[in-house]
Scaffold this motif. Structure first.
Motif, PDB file in Angstrom:
ATOM      1  N   LYS A  47      28.003  45.711  52.689  1.00  0.00           N
ATOM      2  CA  LYS A  47      27.957  44.543  53.262  1.00  0.00           C
ATOM      3  C   LYS A  47      28.551  44.244  54.588  1.00  0.00           C
ATOM      4  CE  LYS A  47      27.901  42.556  48.740  1.00  0.00           C
ATOM      5  NZ  LYS A  47      28.559  41.761  47.607  1.00  0.00           N
ATOM      6  N   GLN A  50      26.180  44.915  57.348  1.00  0.00           N
ATOM      7  CA  GLN A  50      25.448  43.907  57.738  1.00  0.00           C
ATOM      8  C   GLN A  50      26.304  42.905  58.273  1.00  0.00           C
ATOM      9  OE1 GLN A  50      24.070  43.141  53.580  1.00  0.00           O
ATOM     10  NE2 GLN A  50      22.592  44.815  53.851  1.00  0.00           N
ATOM     11  N   ASP A  52      29.169  40.979  57.130  1.00  0.00           N
ATOM     12  CA  ASP A  52      29.747  40.259  56.163  1.00  0.00           C
ATOM     13  C   ASP A  52      31.198  39.947  56.362  1.00  0.00           C
ATOM     14  OD1 ASP A  52      30.669  38.956  54.002  1.00  0.00           O
ATOM     15  OD2 ASP A  52      29.378  39.787  52.591  1.00  0.00           O
ATOM     16  N   GLN A  54      33.529  38.284  54.718  1.00  0.00           N
ATOM     17  CA  GLN A  54      34.015  38.330  53.612  1.00  0.00           C
ATOM     18  C   GLN A  54      34.392  39.718  53.160  1.00  0.00           C
ATOM     19  OE1 GLN A  54      35.947  35.841  52.319  1.00  0.00           O
ATOM     20  NE2 GLN A  54      36.677  37.160  50.695  1.00  0.00           N
TER      21      GLN A  54
END
Length: 169
Positions: A47, A50, A52, A54
């Motif tokens: 993630k 990508q 992200d 968070q």
């Protein structure tokens, strides 16, 4: 204020927090102390790759203490270790797409990056100190009329024309 016990001996002091504050004798919970499982960090890293933010926050919380600990053990300087840990975490963000789960765990990958970065910092500091020492040695040798061999040989006196003029014939 607490009143003294009736027998006159000092009693146990009780800390009274200001209105609305937590009592000072209770620990503040820091979250789950156990690191996420290996598979979970691999998913988090995917993630992060990508973009992200968070997921990066989760990765940071899981790895930053270990990264900082490695840096402290290598560098033995808290300020330098903080800088190295920050650089490593930024590298993890930027290089997340390079992580290969088949090559090892996220933790091992981060630990390797942290150790290498800390060792690089030690070597860089040592090289700077060596350069400064060599410069100071050259300046000292020049001031006392010696020249140093470029290969690091022993100093030898120079024959200064001014010194020759000062010598009796």
């Amino acid at each position: 204020m607490d009143t003294p016990p009736p027998d006159g001996r000092p009693g146990r002091l009780r800390l009274v927090p200001p209105h609305g504050a937590r009592p000072v004798n209770r620990p503040v919970p820091l979250g789950d102390p156990a690191p996420p499982p290996r598979r979970a960090l691999a998913d988090v890293m995917r993630k992060v790759a990508q973009g992200d933010q968070q997921a990066f926050s989760t990765l940071y919380d899981a790895l930053a203490p270990m990264v900082f600990g490695i840096a402290v053990r290598v560098l033995r300087d808290r300020a330098q270790s903080e800088e190295v840990a920050q650089e490593v975490m930024i590298d993890l963000w930027r290089q997340a797409a390079r992580y290969q789960p088949a090559a090892g765990s996220v933790t091992a990958w981060a630990a390797t990056i942290a150790h290498r970065r800390a060792v690089d910092r030690v070597r860089s500091a040592q090289a700077a100190a060596d350069r400064e020492h060599a410069r100071a040695a050259r300046e000292h040798a020049t001031a006392v009329g010696l020249t140093l061999e470029p290969t690091g040989g022993s100093p030898r006196p120079t024959t200064s024309p001014l010194l020759l003029l000062a010598l009796p014939a």
